[in-house]
Design a protein around this motif. Structure first.
Motif, PDB file in Angstrom:
ATOM      1  N   LYS A   1      35.684 -26.771  58.427  1.00 54.34           N
ATOM      2  CA  LYS A   1      35.696 -26.005  59.676  1.00 54.34           C
ATOM      3  C   LYS A   1      35.543 -26.978  60.824  1.00 54.34           C
ATOM      4  CE  LYS A   1      33.595 -21.878  57.760  1.00 54.34           C
ATOM      5  NZ  LYS A   1      32.422 -21.004  57.787  1.00 54.34           N
ATOM      6  N   GLN A   2      36.492 -26.933  61.720  1.00 56.73           N
ATOM      7  CA  GLN A   2      36.411 -27.776  62.904  1.00 56.73           C
ATOM      8  C   GLN A   2      35.527 -27.101  63.936  1.00 56.73           C
ATOM      9  OE1 GLN A   2      40.396 -28.580  64.154  1.00 56.73           O
ATOM     10  NE2 GLN A   2      40.816 -29.887  62.416  1.00 56.73           N
ATOM     11  N   LEU A   3      35.097 -27.886  64.883  1.00 57.51           N
ATOM     12  CA  LEU A   3      34.328 -27.324  65.984  1.00 57.51           C
ATOM     13  C   LEU A   3      35.257 -26.529  66.887  1.00 57.51           C
ATOM     14  CD1 LEU A   3      32.143 -30.414  66.822  1.00 57.51           C
ATOM     15  CD2 LEU A   3      31.407 -28.313  65.728  1.00 57.51           C
ATOM     16  N   PRO A   4      34.713 -25.518  67.563  1.00 56.47           N
ATOM     17  CA  PRO A   4      35.561 -24.762  68.488  1.00 56.47           C
ATOM     18  C   PRO A   4      36.183 -25.690  69.524  1.00 56.47           C
ATOM     19  CG  PRO A   4      33.405 -23.732  68.258  1.00 56.47           C
ATOM     20  CD  PRO A   4      33.348 -25.047  67.545  1.00 56.47           C
ATOM     21  N   ALA A   5      37.440 -25.475  69.810  1.00 56.86           N
ATOM     22  CA  ALA A   5      38.142 -26.303  70.798  1.00 56.86           C
ATOM     23  C   ALA A   5      37.643 -25.957  72.190  1.00 56.86           C
ATOM     24  CB  ALA A   5      39.646 -26.063  70.707  1.00 56.86           C
ATOM     25  N   GLU A   6      37.759 -26.935  73.064  1.00 61.11           N
ATOM     26  CA  GLU A   6      37.400 -26.664  74.449  1.00 61.11           C
ATOM     27  C   GLU A   6      38.439 -25.719  75.044  1.00 61.11           C
ATOM     28  OE1 GLU A   6      36.470 -29.933  76.967  1.00 61.11           O
ATOM     29  OE2 GLU A   6      35.535 -31.043  75.343  1.00 61.11           O
ATOM     30  N   LEU A   7      37.972 -24.804  75.846  1.00 62.59           N
ATOM     31  CA  LEU A   7      38.853 -23.812  76.454  1.00 62.59           C
ATOM     32  C   LEU A   7      39.153 -24.197  77.894  1.00 62.59           C
ATOM     33  CD1 LEU A   7      36.961 -20.602  75.282  1.00 62.59           C
ATOM     34  CD2 LEU A   7      38.903 -21.677  74.176  1.00 62.59           C
ATOM     35  N   SER A   8      40.340 -23.795  78.340  1.00 67.00           N
ATOM     36  CA  SER A   8      40.645 -23.959  79.767  1.00 67.00           C
ATOM     37  C   SER A   8      39.774 -22.974  80.534  1.00 67.00           C
ATOM     38  CB  SER A   8      42.118 -23.670  80.026  1.00 67.00           C
ATOM     39  OG  SER A   8      42.374 -22.289  79.843  1.00 67.00           O
TER      40      SER A   8
ATOM     41  N   ALA B   1      30.262 -29.858  76.382  1.00 65.45           N
ATOM     42  CA  ALA B   1      30.485 -31.262  76.099  1.00 65.45           C
ATOM     43  C   ALA B   1      29.246 -32.082  76.419  1.00 65.45           C
ATOM     44  CB  ALA B   1      31.683 -31.780  76.887  1.00 65.45           C
ATOM     45  N   LYS B   2      28.468 -31.637  77.414  1.00 62.61           N
ATOM     46  CA  LYS B   2      27.271 -32.367  77.793  1.00 62.61           C
ATOM     47  C   LYS B   2      26.051 -31.867  77.041  1.00 62.61           C
ATOM     48  CE  LYS B   2      29.022 -33.578  82.308  1.00 62.61           C
ATOM     49  NZ  LYS B   2      28.885 -33.457  83.751  1.00 62.61           N
ATOM     50  N   ASP B   3      26.174 -30.769  76.336  1.00 65.11           N
ATOM     51  CA  ASP B   3      25.070 -30.207  75.574  1.00 65.11           C
ATOM     52  C   ASP B   3      24.753 -31.148  74.410  1.00 65.11           C
ATOM     53  OD1 ASP B   3      23.272 -28.725  74.126  1.00 65.11           O
ATOM     54  OD2 ASP B   3      24.654 -27.086  73.678  1.00 65.11           O
ATOM     55  N   PRO B   4      23.531 -31.662  74.334  1.00 57.56           N
ATOM     56  CA  PRO B   4      23.183 -32.604  73.265  1.00 57.56           C
ATOM     57  C   PRO B   4      23.347 -32.003  71.870  1.00 57.56           C
ATOM     58  CG  PRO B   4      21.326 -32.311  74.789  1.00 57.56           C
ATOM     59  CD  PRO B   4      22.438 -31.439  75.258  1.00 57.56           C
ATOM     60  N   GLU B   5      23.092 -30.713  71.742  1.00 54.16           N
ATOM     61  CA  GLU B   5      23.246 -30.070  70.437  1.00 54.16           C
ATOM     62  C   GLU B   5      24.724 -30.022  70.023  1.00 54.16           C
ATOM     63  OE1 GLU B   5      20.641 -28.885  68.329  1.00 54.16           O
ATOM     64  OE2 GLU B   5      19.606 -30.197  69.732  1.00 54.16           O
ATOM     65  N   MET B   6      25.599 -29.742  70.984  1.00 56.19           N
ATOM     66  CA  MET B   6      27.028 -29.714  70.698  1.00 56.19           C
ATOM     67  C   MET B   6      27.525 -31.124  70.382  1.00 56.19           C
ATOM     68  SD  MET B   6      29.139 -27.382  70.306  1.00 56.19           S
ATOM     69  CE  MET B   6      30.864 -27.037  70.207  1.00 56.19           C
ATOM     70  N   GLU B   7      26.985 -32.104  71.092  1.00 58.58           N
ATOM     71  CA  GLU B   7      27.343 -33.496  70.812  1.00 58.58           C
ATOM     72  C   GLU B   7      26.894 -33.893  69.406  1.00 58.58           C
ATOM     73  OE1 GLU B   7      25.985 -36.145  73.882  1.00 58.58           O
ATOM     74  OE2 GLU B   7      27.203 -35.157  75.408  1.00 58.58           O
ATOM     75  N   LYS B   8      25.720 -33.390  68.994  1.00 60.68           N
ATOM     76  CA  LYS B   8      25.220 -33.667  67.639  1.00 60.68           C
ATOM     77  C   LYS B   8      26.186 -33.087  66.596  1.00 60.68           C
ATOM     78  CE  LYS B   8      21.271 -33.034  64.595  1.00 60.68           C
ATOM     79  NZ  LYS B   8      19.915 -32.483  64.446  1.00 60.68           N
ATOM     80  N   ALA B   9      26.624 -31.862  66.811  1.00 58.63           N
ATOM     81  CA  ALA B   9      27.582 -31.235  65.892  1.00 58.63           C
ATOM     82  C   ALA B   9      28.875 -32.046  65.844  1.00 58.63           C
ATOM     83  CB  ALA B   9      27.864 -29.797  66.320  1.00 58.63           C
ATOM     84  N   GLN B  10      29.334 -32.506  67.001  1.00 61.64           N
ATOM     85  CA  GLN B  10      30.557 -33.306  67.065  1.00 61.64           C
ATOM     86  C   GLN B  10      30.381 -34.635  66.322  1.00 61.64           C
ATOM     87  OE1 GLN B  10      33.681 -32.484  68.347  1.00 61.64           O
ATOM     88  NE2 GLN B  10      34.224 -34.355  67.265  1.00 61.64           N
ATOM     89  N   THR B  11      29.228 -35.250  66.470  1.00 60.56           N
ATOM     90  CA  THR B  11      28.953 -36.517  65.786  1.00 60.56           C
ATOM     91  C   THR B  11      28.965 -36.328  64.272  1.00 60.56           C
ATOM     92  OG1 THR B  11      27.645 -37.326  67.647  1.00 60.56           O
ATOM     93  CG2 THR B  11      27.243 -38.361  65.513  1.00 60.56           C
ATOM     94  N   ILE B  12      28.337 -35.272  63.805  1.00 66.36           N
ATOM     95  CA  ILE B  12      28.297 -35.003  62.361  1.00 66.36           C
ATOM     96  C   ILE B  12      29.713 -34.752  61.844  1.00 66.36           C
ATOM     97  CG2 ILE B  12      27.459 -33.431  60.572  1.00 66.36           C
ATOM     98  CD1 ILE B  12      25.002 -32.947  62.477  1.00 66.36           C
ATOM     99  N   TYR B  13      30.489 -33.981  62.577  1.00 66.59           N
ATOM    100  CA  TYR B  13      31.883 -33.717  62.194  1.00 66.59           C
ATOM    101  C   TYR B  13      32.677 -35.021  62.127  1.00 66.59           C
ATOM    102  CZ  TYR B  13      36.705 -32.094  62.488  1.00 66.59           C
ATOM    103  OH  TYR B  13      38.044 -31.907  62.251  1.00 66.59           O
ATOM    104  N   THR B  14      32.508 -35.867  63.128  1.00 68.31           N
ATOM    105  CA  THR B  14      33.221 -37.147  63.170  1.00 68.31           C
ATOM    106  C   THR B  14      32.830 -38.029  61.989  1.00 68.31           C
ATOM    107  OG1 THR B  14      33.341 -37.009  65.575  1.00 68.31           O
ATOM    108  CG2 THR B  14      33.652 -39.192  64.610  1.00 68.31           C
ATOM    109  N   GLU B  15      31.545 -38.029  61.628  1.00 68.96           N
ATOM    110  CA  GLU B  15      31.082 -38.811  60.478  1.00 68.96           C
ATOM    111  C   GLU B  15      31.704 -38.287  59.178  1.00 68.96           C
ATOM    112  OE1 GLU B  15      26.854 -38.348  60.868  1.00 68.96           O
ATOM    113  OE2 GLU B  15      26.693 -39.963  62.356  1.00 68.96           O
TER     114      GLU B  15
END
Length: 167
Positions: free
Chosen positions: A107-114, A27-41
């Motif tokens: 394709k959604q991003l991988p869900a966060e795991l417990s 979640a704090k990884d900037p690259e993962m955040e970038k992927a999440q931002t693109i998906y959200t857009e």
């Protein structure tokens, strides 16, 4: 003895504070955040144009009704107009199909795991099973580009159909 207990407690407490689960790190990884931002857009674009699917259906019905009316009046006389209507209907259908295809293939991003799921996955994962973050970003960018194209197709086909019907 008290001093040792305090030291052990402090060490344990600082260890707990410094520990992060993999999902927190991602979640704090900037690259993962970038992927999440693109998906959200991409989803925002979808949400913007999805309501226009009803408009596509209404326009197709109107065009088909007009085509049927012209065919009854004389297919030979109105052949050029009937061809134009069929082309407009085809463009509306292609835009509709493109939206449906995009929704099926997203394709959604991988869900966060417990923590427990992460531990199990980490133990069973090999480097072949993990999707690199850069690949996730590329997939999300491709999905976003695809929905931008779908939006353009929809807007163009709707505008042309409306223009034709207003003549």
């Amino acid at each position: 003895m008290k001093h040792i207990n305090y030291c052990l407690m402090a060490l344990l407490f600082s260890g707990l504070l410094s520990c992060q689960t993999a999902s927190e790190k991602e979640a704090k990884d900037p690259e993962m955040e970038k992927a999440q931002t693109i998906y959200t857009e991409a989803i925002a674009i979808h949400d913007e144009v999805m309501p226009r699917m009803d408009e596509i259906m209404r326009l197709k019905r109107k065009l088909r009704a007009q085509k049927d009316s012209l065919s009854q009046q004389g297919a030979d006389t109105y052949a050029a107009r009937i061809d134009s209507i069929e082309l407009l209907i085809t463009k509306l259908e292609k835009a509709d199909d493109a939206m449906m295809q995009w929704m099926r293939s997203i394709k959604q991003l991988p869900a966060e795991l417990s923590d427990e799921e992460h531990d199990l996955q980490t133990q069973s994962d090999t480097s072949q099973n993990r999707v690199p973050v850069q690949q996730l970003i590329e997939e999300q960018e491709a999905q976003k580009e695809a929905i931008v194209e779908v939006k353009a197709m929809m807007e163009e086909s709707i505008a042309k159909a409306k223009t034709y019907l207003q003549q």
